[in-house]
Design a protein around this motif. Sequence first.
Motif, short mmCIF file in Angstrom:
data_model
loop_
_atom_site.label_atom_id
_atom_site.label_comp_id
_atom_site.label_asym_id
_atom_site.label_seq_id
_atom_site.Cartn_x
_atom_site.Cartn_y
_atom_site.Cartn_z
N PHE A 44 4.31 -7.71 -11.18
CA PHE A 44 4.78 -7.34 -9.83
C PHE A 44 5.88 -6.29 -9.93
N ALA A 47 4.56 -2.90 -11.49
CA ALA A 47 3.73 -2.16 -10.52
C ALA A 47 4.60 -1.55 -9.42
N THR A 53 4.15 0.90 -5.62
CA THR A 53 3.46 0.08 -4.62
C THR A 53 4.45 -0.85 -3.94
N LEU A 58 1.64 -5.43 -2.71
CA LEU A 58 1.39 -6.11 -3.99
C LEU A 58 1.04 -7.57 -3.78
N TYR A 61 -2.50 -7.63 -2.73
CA TYR A 61 -3.36 -7.45 -3.89
C TYR A 61 -3.45 -8.74 -4.70
N MET A 364 -3.37 -7.28 -8.82
CA MET A 364 -2.21 -6.37 -8.77
C MET A 364 -2.38 -5.20 -9.73
N SER A 368 -3.29 -1.69 -7.74
CA SER A 368 -2.10 -0.82 -7.72
C SER A 368 -2.28 0.39 -8.62
#
Length: 498
Positions: A44, A47, A53, A58, A61, A364, A368
């Motif tokens: 997380f 990304a 993102t 996220l 996702y 994710m 992303s």
Amino acid sequence: MSASEQTENEGTLLQRTGSRLSERVERWMPSPFIFAILLTYIVFIIAFLVQGTGPVQLVQYWFDGFWVLLSFTMQAVLILVTGFVLAYHPFIQNQIKRLLSIPSTARQGILLVALIAMVTAWFHWGLGLIVGALLAREMGRQANERGLNIHYPLLCVAGYMGLALTWNMGLSGASVLLMNTPGNIFIEQGIIDQLVPVTETIFHPYMVSLLVISIAYSLVVLYFLSPPDSQSEGITEFLPESELTEANVRAGDTTATDGSGEAGPEKDHVGDEAPDSPTPSDKMNNSRVIGGVIAVTGVVFALYTFATRGLNALNLNTVNFAFLFIGFALFTSPQAYEERFAEAVDSTGDIILQFPFYAGIIGMTQNSGLAETIAETIVGVAGPETYPAAVVIVSAVVNTFVPSGGGEWTVIGPIVVPAAQDLGVPLGQTLVAYTFGASLADLVQPFWALPLLAITDMRARDIFGYAIMMLLLMLPFVLIAVIVIPYAGGFWAAIVPF
């Protein structure tokens, strides 16, 4: 120098390094479930920082990804369960006891456990994982009885080597079978226009030669990594003596979700004893005629499929079907098979719980663009000669976050396959390189070790110091081997001209 300092300095540099790394990992490594949650946070954050993102996107996702592996999860669970059932059949149990009576030294015991686990996992990764765990526990018990100073954590790593090296290259390897499965996602998306047959992967001389020399090298590493007698911790350092009266635990008797060794309550098995006056329903439930006919039908059909379609019949569905009915044929009694199957399902609870979290990580990393960034960064600096090594690295890195041979391949395959085509690298060679990276990453990723931890009554942190040491020693060897050995003719062609 004190006695404790003298003991600590005993052994070779490799042995001392392995011991110290094991101590650090034991102190810091969390349970596999916490490991999965922490990886979710890490992906997380990466990304968010690298891809830019937004947090809300996220999370979306992550949620969407939770459900993308449901079909594959069921296929993976069936592979594990069918292997579990076979491993606990009395015939397999007896052969395990007989084989493990052969070693006369601790190192011989570790090498034999590793070799059997790796060979078995090539045929069926679920069977190899469970057999490896049973081998480690039984070898530990026999070593205790016979006075062999065998290091139980390293012995458990030896039992795990089937998952850490050979399974992805074998008959139940998810990625290679997926590419030979009609209508797979790569064909649907137009990435490839035809299947990649197993003759270009599993049974290609390139794969065979790499596998043989890698197995041999891993055994050499295990041999020299084995600590001296004064530093070896036997099975009684981790299990009470009272639990070693029988060679193996019954399937389902341990319920520790992180390999903590806490045993669960024993179950009542309805079909263990025949009733005094069996009713018609009891007779049908235990009828070997009813069970035998359907079992033989399934086995015969599986054999017919392979006989008519050859090696191209190998895919996830046919492998699961074949082993499902092979197990049924061994038990024949429907109720006995059903009960053993139900017990085996208990071993998959942690996998069913954690797989959605890793699927969320897939969501994710894929949506992303993080997976694409990682893969393109690594493979982008590779040329045709070094591309297989780059694929090994990409595979190992991503597999740490996505511990699924088939699931991970659906994430990075759409990136590495077109790159291979542009460089003129055969898809079979690319797939072989991928399988090595994905397998070796299991030496740092505890997800697939969950059944082994439960059977051996160990915690992940007890064994993964030595597992990580194996990774550090195996990875450079594999990176060199995938480059040096030619794909066109393979190693065998180089030494056997005909």
